[in-house]
Design a protein around this motif. Structure first.
Motif, PDB file in Angstrom:
ATOM      1  N   ASP A 102      66.428 -50.710  10.638  1.00 23.40           N
ATOM      2  CA  ASP A 102      65.003 -50.796  10.980  1.00 23.40           C
ATOM      3  C   ASP A 102      64.314 -51.758  10.021  1.00 23.40           C
ATOM      4  N   HIS A 159      65.843 -43.265  15.332  1.00 24.37           N
ATOM      5  CA  HIS A 159      65.455 -42.416  14.183  1.00 24.37           C
ATOM      6  C   HIS A 159      64.985 -41.006  14.555  1.00 24.37           C
ATOM      7  N   HIS A 219      69.347 -52.300  14.648  1.00 21.82           N
ATOM      8  CA  HIS A 219      67.905 -52.001  14.715  1.00 21.82           C
ATOM      9  C   HIS A 219      67.182 -52.869  13.679  1.00 21.82           C
ATOM     10  N   GLU A 237      62.603 -52.122  21.174  1.00 26.27           N
ATOM     11  CA  GLU A 237      62.234 -50.743  20.805  1.00 26.27           C
ATOM     12  C   GLU A 237      60.944 -50.396  21.548  1.00 26.27           C
ATOM     13  N   HIS A 294      60.776 -42.855  19.686  1.00 29.70           N
ATOM     14  CA  HIS A 294      61.037 -44.269  19.932  1.00 29.70           C
ATOM     15  C   HIS A 294      62.402 -44.399  20.589  1.00 29.70           C
ATOM     16  N   HIS A 303      59.438 -54.477  18.780  1.00 27.90           N
ATOM     17  CA  HIS A 303      58.614 -53.560  19.563  1.00 27.90           C
ATOM     18  C   HIS A 303      58.010 -54.304  20.753  1.00 27.90           C
TER      19      HIS A 303
END
Ligand code: AMP
Ligand code: ZN
Ligand code: FE
Ligand code: FE
Length: 289
Positions: A258, A200, A10, A68, A79, A42
């Protein structure tokens, strides 16, 4: 022979709201001794080609194509990560484009609210931040770009102050954006040959493990295949809970940092450590394709 023991599934690059070019991100992942890295920007696939190409220079590092997608909240933030996706699949391109268009609707409204509060900020300044790594129809302009623009103008001290005062959900300049429902996002990921993972789960607004279980059951009914048990936001006890739920519901397990670079300076590539053994070699091989 595969020696490396940890992965990061991620990460974000300049192609969305991260601050590193995709090729640099891959280079850092190799320097962090990772066995695999996924780029999961994203709402866009525009960084994948550069990252995949860069990864060819690192024989010990495998690359996973990802994305994502935000979905309508069931509870808190939902998400979904699509891992191992074919970025040419029409259904997935359609959902990503819908999400990008929804950002275009939302962002000027956030800026208008900031202006109404007397802040000297314009969309041109936001675009100047975002366009460092992006152009045209593929642009993904996010709140982190607005936060950096506010920093550059000296209107806030840092990104975290920008979110706290203005941009976070419930803060003064927050504006919702349209999102697909989870079932549509998940089916688009799966139609593109990807694996749909709940990102998450700590960001779901849940008071206790029974509520976490309820959200998870709803997403499983929508076709969810796995859960991001390891994440830089998770406490050790949250990670244990998600691992336990994954076992009980027969879900795949993933994890990642992330990483965003400058917008999230405290998060490092490869942290927390996500063991290859937790994800499973067989699943990882499928993602690498
Ligand atoms: P957007 O996708 O434009 O709605 O912005 C959401 C993104 O902003 C998330 O994916 C995070 O990367 C980032 N973000 C959300 N909340 C915060 C926060 N409090 N501090 C820093 N970054 C945040
Ligand atoms: Zn982000
Ligand atoms: Fe997210
Ligand atoms: Fe993310």
């Amino acid at each position: 022979m595969r020696m490396r023991k940890f992965v990061d599934l991620h990460t974000h690059s300049l192609a969305s709201d991260g601050s590193l070019p995709p090729a640099d991100l891959v280079r850092y992942a190799d320097a962090a001794d990772l066995a695999a890295v996924a780029l999961t920007d994203h709402d866009t696939f525009s960084g994948l080609a550069e990252a995949r190409k860069a990864a060819r220079d690192f024989p010990d590092l495998d690359f996973v194509s990802g994305v994502e997608l935000s979905a309508q909240p069931i509870s808190g933030t939902v998400h979904l990560l699509g891992l191992g996706v074919d970025e040419t699949a029409p259904s997935l391109l359609k959902v990503a484009k819908f999400l990008r268009r929804a950002r275009e609707q939302r962002n000027p409204r956030i800026v208008e609210k900031l202006q109404a509060m007397g802040l000297d900020i314009g969309m041109d300044e936001v675009f100047a931040v975002a366009s460092q790594g992006q152009a045209g129809e593929e642009m993904v302009v996010g709140r982190p770009h607005i936060a950096v623009a506010l920093c550059r103008k000296g209107l806030v001290a840092d990104v975290s102050e920008a979110f706290g005062k203005y941009l976070a959900k419930g803060a003064a300049a927050y504006v919702e954006r349209e999102r697909p429902d989870a079932a549509s996002a998940i089916s688009a990921i799966r139609a593109a040959g990807g694996t749909a993972i709940a990102a998450h789960p700590s960001q779901w607004r849940c008071e206790n493990s029974a509520q976490v279980e309820r959200v998870l059951r709803a997403l499983i009914a929508d076709g969810l295949q796995g859960v991001e048990a390891y994440h830089s936001d998770h406490t050790p006890s949250q990670t244990r809970l998600y691992l336990d739920l994954a076992r009980r519901f027969d879900l795949l397990v993933t994890g990642g940092s992330d990483f965003h670079g400058d917008p999230k300076p405290q998060v490092r590539i490869g942290r927390p450590r996500v063991p290859v053994a937790a994800v499973g070699r067989e699943f990882l091989d499928k993602l690498i394709g």
